[in-house]
Design a protein around this motif. Sequence first.
Motif, PDB file in Angstrom:
ATOM      1  N   LEU A  97      40.655  15.472  21.609  1.00 34.69           N
ATOM      2  CA  LEU A  97      41.374  14.432  22.345  1.00 34.69           C
ATOM      3  C   LEU A  97      42.720  14.184  21.667  1.00 34.69           C
ATOM      4  O   LEU A  97      42.791  14.112  20.437  1.00 34.69           O
ATOM      5  CB  LEU A  97      40.567  13.133  22.387  1.00 34.69           C
ATOM      6  CG  LEU A  97      39.276  13.157  23.219  1.00 34.69           C
ATOM      7  CD1 LEU A  97      38.411  11.944  22.891  1.00 34.69           C
ATOM      8  CD2 LEU A  97      39.604  13.193  24.706  1.00 34.69           C
ATOM      9  N   ARG A  98      43.752  14.062  22.468  1.00 31.01           N
ATOM     10  CA  ARG A  98      45.077  13.758  21.948  1.00 31.01           C
ATOM     11  C   ARG A  98      45.633  12.593  22.749  1.00 31.01           C
ATOM     12  O   ARG A  98      45.734  12.685  23.976  1.00 31.01           O
ATOM     13  CB  ARG A  98      46.005  14.975  22.084  1.00 31.01           C
ATOM     14  CG  ARG A  98      45.530  16.194  21.306  1.00 31.01           C
ATOM     15  CD  ARG A  98      46.401  17.401  21.593  1.00 31.01           C
ATOM     16  NE  ARG A  98      45.968  18.573  20.813  1.00 31.01           N
ATOM     17  CZ  ARG A  98      46.516  19.774  20.898  1.00 31.01           C
ATOM     18  NH1 ARG A  98      47.532  19.976  21.748  1.00 31.01           N
ATOM     19  NH2 ARG A  98      46.075  20.775  20.157  1.00 31.01           N
ATOM     20  N   CYS A  99      45.961  11.503  22.082  1.00 38.34           N
ATOM     21  CA  CYS A  99      46.449  10.349  22.832  1.00 38.34           C
ATOM     22  C   CYS A  99      47.732   9.790  22.230  1.00 38.34           C
ATOM     23  O   CYS A  99      47.938   9.828  21.012  1.00 38.34           O
ATOM     24  CB  CYS A  99      45.385   9.265  22.929  1.00 38.34           C
ATOM     25  SG  CYS A  99      44.771   8.651  21.356  1.00 38.34           S
ATOM     26  N   PHE A 100      48.574   9.286  23.110  1.00 40.27           N
ATOM     27  CA  PHE A 100      49.823   8.668  22.684  1.00 40.27           C
ATOM     28  C   PHE A 100      49.834   7.212  23.121  1.00 40.27           C
ATOM     29  O   PHE A 100      49.639   6.902  24.299  1.00 40.27           O
ATOM     30  CB  PHE A 100      51.037   9.387  23.282  1.00 40.27           C
ATOM     31  CG  PHE A 100      52.317   8.632  23.059  1.00 40.27           C
ATOM     32  CD1 PHE A 100      52.810   8.451  21.764  1.00 40.27           C
ATOM     33  CD2 PHE A 100      53.016   8.076  24.112  1.00 40.27           C
ATOM     34  CE1 PHE A 100      53.973   7.725  21.534  1.00 40.27           C
ATOM     35  CE2 PHE A 100      54.183   7.352  23.895  1.00 40.27           C
ATOM     36  CZ  PHE A 100      54.661   7.187  22.604  1.00 40.27           C
ATOM     37  N   VAL A 218      42.626  18.474  30.514  1.00 39.07           N
ATOM     38  CA  VAL A 218      42.885  17.500  31.571  1.00 39.07           C
ATOM     39  C   VAL A 218      43.608  16.326  30.917  1.00 39.07           C
ATOM     40  O   VAL A 218      43.555  16.147  29.697  1.00 39.07           O
ATOM     41  CB  VAL A 218      41.593  17.005  32.257  1.00 39.07           C
ATOM     42  CG1 VAL A 218      40.949  18.123  33.047  1.00 39.07           C
ATOM     43  CG2 VAL A 218      40.629  16.422  31.240  1.00 39.07           C
ATOM     44  N   GLY A 219      44.306  15.530  31.735  1.00 39.31           N
ATOM     45  CA  GLY A 219      45.058  14.411  31.179  1.00 39.31           C
ATOM     46  C   GLY A 219      44.807  13.132  31.940  1.00 39.31           C
ATOM     47  O   GLY A 219      44.199  13.126  33.027  1.00 39.31           O
ATOM     48  N   LEU A 240      51.266  18.493  27.658  1.00 34.46           N
ATOM     49  CA  LEU A 240      51.077  19.191  26.390  1.00 34.46           C
ATOM     50  C   LEU A 240      52.417  19.416  25.691  1.00 34.46           C
ATOM     51  O   LEU A 240      52.510  19.301  24.464  1.00 34.46           O
ATOM     52  CB  LEU A 240      50.373  20.537  26.625  1.00 34.46           C
ATOM     53  CG  LEU A 240      48.868  20.457  26.929  1.00 34.46           C
ATOM     54  CD1 LEU A 240      48.352  21.797  27.433  1.00 34.46           C
ATOM     55  CD2 LEU A 240      48.094  20.004  25.693  1.00 34.46           C
ATOM     56  N   GLY A 241      53.449  19.712  26.466  1.00 30.29           N
ATOM     57  CA  GLY A 241      54.779  19.881  25.880  1.00 30.29           C
ATOM     58  C   GLY A 241      55.298  18.586  25.288  1.00 30.29           C
ATOM     59  O   GLY A 241      55.875  18.578  24.190  1.00 30.29           O
ATOM     60  N   LEU A 246      56.178  14.787  20.532  1.00 27.37           N
ATOM     61  CA  LEU A 246      55.837  13.531  19.861  1.00 27.37           C
ATOM     62  C   LEU A 246      55.182  13.780  18.510  1.00 27.37           C
ATOM     63  O   LEU A 246      55.513  13.124  17.514  1.00 27.37           O
ATOM     64  CB  LEU A 246      54.913  12.698  20.750  1.00 27.37           C
ATOM     65  CG  LEU A 246      55.538  12.134  22.025  1.00 27.37           C
ATOM     66  CD1 LEU A 246      54.457  11.649  22.970  1.00 27.37           C
ATOM     67  CD2 LEU A 246      56.509  11.013  21.682  1.00 27.37           C
ATOM     68  N   ARG A 247      54.265  14.734  18.492  1.00 29.95           N
ATOM     69  CA  ARG A 247      53.562  15.032  17.237  1.00 29.95           C
ATOM     70  C   ARG A 247      54.525  15.530  16.159  1.00 29.95           C
ATOM     71  O   ARG A 247      54.376  15.193  14.978  1.00 29.95           O
ATOM     72  CB  ARG A 247      52.460  16.070  17.511  1.00 29.95           C
ATOM     73  CG  ARG A 247      51.658  16.485  16.294  1.00 29.95           C
ATOM     74  CD  ARG A 247      50.886  15.318  15.702  1.00 29.95           C
ATOM     75  NE  ARG A 247      50.311  15.690  14.427  1.00 29.95           N
ATOM     76  CZ  ARG A 247      50.958  15.619  13.268  1.00 29.95           C
ATOM     77  NH1 ARG A 247      52.208  15.169  13.222  1.00 29.95           N
ATOM     78  NH2 ARG A 247      50.363  15.969  12.151  1.00 29.95           N
ATOM     79  N   SER A 248      55.506  16.316  16.559  1.00 25.57           N
ATOM     80  CA  SER A 248      56.454  16.844  15.574  1.00 25.57           C
ATOM     81  C   SER A 248      57.382  15.759  15.040  1.00 25.57           C
ATOM     82  O   SER A 248      57.867  15.850  13.913  1.00 25.57           O
ATOM     83  CB  SER A 248      57.286  17.979  16.197  1.00 25.57           C
ATOM     84  OG  SER A 248      58.103  17.490  17.252  1.00 25.57           O
TER      85      SER A 248
END
Length: 268
Positions: A97-100, A218-219, A240-241, A246-248
């Motif tokens: 899971l990846r959340c912002f 999925v998002g 994903l892009g 954001l992660r960088s």
Amino acid sequence: MTSPVSTAELIRDQLRRSRLAAGLSQEEYGKRAHYSASMVSAVELGQVVPNHAYLSRADEVLGTGGLLVSLRELGRREGEPVWFRPWLEAERAATQLRCFGATMIPGLLQTADYARAVFRLDLGLTAERVEELVSARLERQVILDREHPPQLTAVIDESALHRFAEGCAGVMAGQLRHLVACARRPHISVHVLPQGVGLHAGLFGPFILGRSADGSWVGFLDNQTGGTAVDDINEVATLLGRWESLRSDALPRQQSIGLIEEIVKPWI
């Protein structure tokens, strides 16, 4: 026309009826179930929302055959907004899971007090509905305590960590301490997007991505009135892009934990 009865009311009514049918006072039942009489009273009056352990014990003591736990599961689903349910199925099956979080702490990492304060901002919600939503949010977090939990990576805009003000400082302090505790768990990584970054891809709004066991993504997009599950390949690729951007720009894990601890320090 009578108003529809909520699942929470059904549970309270069934608890009381079953206790009386068993010929037990609140104090007698509390002793058998290993809860105080004041706790039993608070549950039956709707002042405390009974958790799974409480209702499981009640089913055992009162001989209700799992009815109360089943009603709670129904209530949990009732507590989840209809528009959110398609995403929840994907979230529960996700391996990653990846959340912002753009303006607030992501739901999977919220404390009950923080979630309650957020839901109370909607003046159209009754106190009982707020508690149902808080319970549903905490139930959602159970996936992080499974034997094989998903790997959760969260990026949170630093502005969301500074919402200390009169009346909510204690809630925020508790939330940030909880966030640090979560960030130290091996399967959870929290990264702060510092205020000095300026304009960034997260200004389009908060989102969360889930990767299933077959490798597909999925998002889910949040908005003011609800949210939208996203499975279109091009839209997912866009998210994903933005996530990679954001992660960088976000701080490393340990540096993020240190910053959160510095922010909360004056409020402890």
